[in-house]
Design a protein around this motif. Sequence first.
Motif, PDB file in Angstrom:
ATOM      1  N   CYS A  36     -13.402   6.508 -29.667  1.00  0.00           N
ATOM      2  CA  CYS A  36     -14.077   7.227 -28.545  1.00  0.00           C
ATOM      3  C   CYS A  36     -13.369   8.292 -28.010  1.00  0.00           C
ATOM      4  O   CYS A  36     -12.109   8.119 -27.596  1.00  0.00           O
ATOM      5  CB  CYS A  36     -13.958   6.108 -27.241  1.00  0.00           C
ATOM      6  N   ALA A  37     -13.976   9.433 -28.139  1.00  0.00           N
ATOM      7  CA  ALA A  37     -13.261  10.820 -27.776  1.00  0.00           C
ATOM      8  C   ALA A  37     -13.876  11.156 -26.309  1.00  0.00           C
ATOM      9  O   ALA A  37     -14.906  11.230 -26.066  1.00  0.00           O
ATOM     10  CB  ALA A  37     -13.799  11.994 -28.708  1.00  0.00           C
ATOM     11  N   PHE A  67      -9.547  11.390 -19.708  1.00  0.00           N
ATOM     12  CA  PHE A  67      -8.655  10.555 -20.428  1.00  0.00           C
ATOM     13  C   PHE A  67      -7.049  10.400 -19.917  1.00  0.00           C
ATOM     14  O   PHE A  67      -6.569   9.356 -19.933  1.00  0.00           O
ATOM     15  CB  PHE A  67      -8.354  11.208 -21.828  1.00  0.00           C
ATOM     16  N   SER A  68      -6.641  11.414 -19.028  1.00  0.00           N
ATOM     17  CA  SER A  68      -5.488  11.321 -18.644  1.00  0.00           C
ATOM     18  C   SER A  68      -5.058  10.743 -17.585  1.00  0.00           C
ATOM     19  O   SER A  68      -4.027  10.194 -17.082  1.00  0.00           O
ATOM     20  CB  SER A  68      -4.909  12.696 -18.557  1.00  0.00           C
ATOM     21  N   ILE A  92      -6.917  -2.301 -29.346  1.00  0.00           N
ATOM     22  CA  ILE A  92      -7.203  -1.123 -28.797  1.00  0.00           C
ATOM     23  C   ILE A  92      -5.924  -0.422 -28.677  1.00  0.00           C
ATOM     24  O   ILE A  92      -4.943  -0.824 -28.623  1.00  0.00           O
ATOM     25  CB  ILE A  92      -7.949  -1.400 -27.336  1.00  0.00           C
ATOM     26  N   SER A  93      -6.186   0.917 -28.875  1.00  0.00           N
ATOM     27  CA  SER A  93      -5.177   1.756 -28.857  1.00  0.00           C
ATOM     28  C   SER A  93      -5.626   3.252 -28.524  1.00  0.00           C
ATOM     29  O   SER A  93      -6.820   3.358 -28.488  1.00  0.00           O
ATOM     30  CB  SER A  93      -4.524   2.062 -30.070  1.00  0.00           C
ATOM     31  N   ARG A  94      -4.626   4.182 -28.024  1.00  0.00           N
ATOM     32  CA  ARG A  94      -5.178   5.379 -27.738  1.00  0.00           C
ATOM     33  C   ARG A  94      -4.096   6.678 -28.297  1.00  0.00           C
ATOM     34  O   ARG A  94      -2.920   6.257 -28.374  1.00  0.00           O
ATOM     35  CB  ARG A  94      -5.055   5.590 -25.967  1.00  0.00           C
ATOM     36  N   ASP A  95      -4.737   7.451 -28.436  1.00  0.00           N
ATOM     37  CA  ASP A  95      -3.958   8.861 -28.897  1.00  0.00           C
ATOM     38  C   ASP A  95      -4.074   9.872 -28.121  1.00  0.00           C
ATOM     39  O   ASP A  95      -5.249  10.427 -28.018  1.00  0.00           O
ATOM     40  CB  ASP A  95      -4.629   9.349 -30.389  1.00  0.00           C
ATOM     41  N   LYS A 111      -5.057  13.494 -28.986  1.00  0.00           N
ATOM     42  CA  LYS A 111      -6.574  13.653 -29.525  1.00  0.00           C
ATOM     43  C   LYS A 111      -7.487  13.188 -28.210  1.00  0.00           C
ATOM     44  O   LYS A 111      -8.705  13.187 -28.663  1.00  0.00           O
ATOM     45  CB  LYS A 111      -6.652  12.912 -30.782  1.00  0.00           C
ATOM     46  N   ASN A 112      -6.925  12.739 -27.072  1.00  0.00           N
ATOM     47  CA  ASN A 112      -7.738  12.095 -26.078  1.00  0.00           C
ATOM     48  C   ASN A 112      -8.703  11.275 -26.726  1.00  0.00           C
ATOM     49  O   ASN A 112      -9.898  11.250 -26.196  1.00  0.00           O
ATOM     50  CB  ASN A 112      -8.619  13.463 -25.354  1.00  0.00           C
TER      51      ASN A 112
END
Length: 113
Positions: A22-23, A29-30, A69-72, A75-76
């Motif tokens: 999911c972009a 995102f922040s 679930i994870s987040r980068d 890369k938002n």
Amino acid sequence: QVQLVESGGGLAQAGGSLRLSCAASRSIFSISTIGWFRQAPGKQRELVASITNGGTTNYAGSVKGRFTISRDNAKNTVYLQMNSLKPEDTSVYYCYAFTGPYWGQGTQVTVSS
């Protein structure tokens, strides 16, 4: 404009794996908790997993131990790694930003037995 764009759905066999992405727009995102929901035909949409902007995660009992679930932040992008898939995981999966709120367009996941 806030956008959530999902990708990575498709067909998998039972026991297999898929990874959803999911972009998100940087502005959301922040600051927002991002979640993955799913909805099977004839059923209510349900929360599968979520991750806060600080990295705290939460899972539905039906996927705990199988999904991650994870987040980068660079890369938002938020990911949902789905392992040990079951036919009952078949659904349209939606990305969701709790701040807004905003929904993605959905991506189909089909698991064959």
